[in-house]
Write an enzyme that holds these catalytic residues in place. Structure first.
Site, PDB file in Angstrom:
ATOM      1  N   GLY A 174       0.926  -1.110   0.045  1.00  0.00           N
ATOM      2  CA  GLY A 174      -0.105  -0.084   0.065  1.00  0.00           C
ATOM      3  C   GLY A 174       0.871   1.428  -0.296  1.00  0.00           C
ATOM      4  O   GLY A 174       0.557   2.299  -0.866  1.00  0.00           O
ATOM      5  N   ASP A 175       1.902   1.119   0.827  1.00  0.00           N
ATOM      6  CA  ASP A 175       2.821   2.509   0.891  1.00  0.00           C
ATOM      7  C   ASP A 175       3.419   2.442  -0.445  1.00  0.00           C
ATOM      8  O   ASP A 175       3.586   3.645  -1.178  1.00  0.00           O
ATOM      9  CB  ASP A 175       3.881   2.126   1.830  1.00  0.00           C
ATOM     10  CG  ASP A 175       3.526   2.476   3.302  1.00  0.00           C
ATOM     11  OD1 ASP A 175       2.614   3.171   3.501  1.00  0.00           O
ATOM     12  OD2 ASP A 175       3.674   1.317   4.035  1.00  0.00           O
ATOM     13  N   LEU A 176       4.106   1.505  -1.101  1.00  0.00           N
ATOM     14  CA  LEU A 176       4.656   1.561  -2.456  1.00  0.00           C
ATOM     15  C   LEU A 176       3.819   1.932  -3.701  1.00  0.00           C
ATOM     16  O   LEU A 176       4.214   2.817  -4.437  1.00  0.00           O
ATOM     17  CB  LEU A 176       5.393   0.292  -2.843  1.00  0.00           C
ATOM     18  CG  LEU A 176       6.412  -0.301  -1.598  1.00  0.00           C
ATOM     19  CD1 LEU A 176       6.847  -1.648  -1.911  1.00  0.00           C
ATOM     20  CD2 LEU A 176       7.551   0.831  -1.572  1.00  0.00           C
ATOM     21  N   GLY A 217       3.411   5.421  -3.020  1.00  0.00           N
ATOM     22  CA  GLY A 217       4.337   6.199  -3.645  1.00  0.00           C
ATOM     23  C   GLY A 217       4.551   6.346  -4.982  1.00  0.00           C
ATOM     24  O   GLY A 217       4.881   7.481  -5.621  1.00  0.00           O
TER      25      GLY A 217
END
Length: 424
Positions: free
Chosen positions: A190-192, A195
């Site tokens: 989810g973070d990537l 990003g």
């Protein structure tokens, strides 16, 4: 098993790029952990001058994430995730919560094109460096704000990170066995994903400002929203499909609810591979490859919707054939016929794979602490303006003198005052 030393020798050393397309673009990375720093490192790979701002004593939380290597000669602990995640960046320390730190931050912003932050909504405003404050010192500034749930709504003040976003965004519900627990990926996906979206959003805002004669602006991006966007057909399926069983997309293990055959298959030499016959031509090529061309005319498998309705049968037929063959035999039969499949790789496979090596997907980068280290090369490949990796993640505050002294013109006396006050 391949010798890791021999594998390393085949990996090229990173080379400079003759023309970095984002040279001259300055980004202040005031993020922490994964999402915001990943957005900025993607831009740093193509020449953006990314100045990473960290707390003077705590640093970015990514510095504390495993894997961490302890150097045998010095006893120094080197954060390996950080080394790749902060590559190509200049690192400074600054306590944004102190009024004097906020003042220094505004001076940095005055020299910049973009600011990226991923604190909880309201934090920057409390410190006096919200968007309204920053555009007073730089009207052209673009502020990318990444948070768990966005800057508005009833969840705005909740903390969020990759696993939370994957769950609420609907992705976790699709991973795992049909009757088992929902599962999360082995990386902060989810973070990537956020990003990636954040780096794209930054370039859209820059195009609006610089190519179309627009102005700076604030970008509001929630982690769960980025994850939700990649689900693609799930909302329209829920809205339009009447069958209550098929209305909600649920996990199917390694099978796909929309393509058959599709699954994980194990060869006779115990190698896992995957394939999905996502078009009619691929299915027919697969049938010919496994010597069962009669399946093409079988009404159960006439087209993809029919195969999905009979996916247990068709997956079983393919599985039975693959389990009787080694990986090398599968490759010998599938490759000439153009049947798409893949071995399930781990890093041992990656480091020895001819495709990865031919595409130079791995590079060795010289580093003061590690000597050199292998990381992913820049993606994608540009024919005229390729990206490059100049260095791996710096030490905490490594570029304080260079940025504050060189860029902002602070004297040594001023720098020492800031250090003594705990500002840098």
């Amino acid at each position: 098993m391949a010798d890791p030393r021999e594998q390393r020798e085949r990996i090229p050393v990173a080379q400079p790029s003759p023309k970095l397309p984002l040279a001259g673009l300055r980004i202040i990375d005031a993020g922490n952990m994964v999402a915001a720093p990943f957005a900025t490192v993607l831009l740093a790979d193509f020449g953006a001058d990314v100045i990473k701002v960290e707390h003077p004593t705590m640093g970015d939380g990514e510095r504390k994430l495993a894997p961490i290597k302890k150097q045998a000669d010095t006893g120094e602990s080197v954060p390996l995730w950080w080394k790749n995640g902060a590559r190509n960046k200049r690192c400074v320390t600054l306590n944004l919560g102190k009024p004097e730190g906020a003042a220094v931050f505004k001076e940095l912003v005055a020299t910049a094109d973009v600011v990226v932050e991923n604190y909880r909504p309201g934090t920057f405003e409390r410190w006096g460096i919200g968007y309204d404050d920053l555009k007073q010192v730089n009207p052209r500034i673009i502020l990318l704000r990444i948070s768990g749930f966005g800057q508005t709504g009833p969840y705005r003040e909740r903390g969020g990170f990759g696993r939370v976003a994957e769950a609420m965004g609907g992705l976790t519900n699709l991973i795992g066995e049909k009757d088992g627990a929902p599962m999360t990926p082995g990386i902060p996906l989810g973070d990537l994903i956020t990003g990636l979206v954040g780096s794209w959003a930054t370039m859209v805002a820059l195009y609006h400002r610089d190519a179309l004669g627009g102005e700076g602006q604030e970008i509001d991006l929630g982690l769960y929203e980025s994850v939700f966007r990649i689900l693609e057909f799930d909302p329209i399926q829920y809205d339009q499909v009447d069958d209550p069983v098929r209305r909600v997309h649920t996990r199917e293990g390694n099978q796909l609810s929309y393509v058959a055959p599709s699954d994980m298959f194990r060869t006779s030499d115990r190698k896992w591979l995957t394939l999905a016959a996502s078009t009619q031509n691929i299915f027919e090529d697969l049938c010919r490859a496994i010597g069962q061309e009669e399946l093409i005319a079988d009404p159960r498998f006439a087209d993809n919707p029919a195969r999905v309705n009979h996916r247990e049968e068709i997956n079983g037929i393919v599985r039975e054939w693959i389990t009787r063959h080694t990986l090398a035999e599968v490759a010998e039969i599938f490759d000439p016929r153009g049947v798409p499949y893949a071995l399930v790789f781990d890093m041992r496979d990656v480091f020895s794979n001819e495709q990865f090596l031919a595409r130079e997907m791995l590079v060795r980068v010289l580093d003061k602490q590690l000597g050199d280290a292998v990381v992913q090369n820049v993606v994608p490949k540009f024919s005229k303006t390729p990206g490059a990796i100049s260095h791996l993640g710096p030490k905490l505050g490594e570029h304080n003198d260079e940025v504050y002294g060189g860029l902002l013109g602070y004297s040594q006396e001023r720098l020492q005052q800031l250090r003594d006050a705990g500002v840098i």
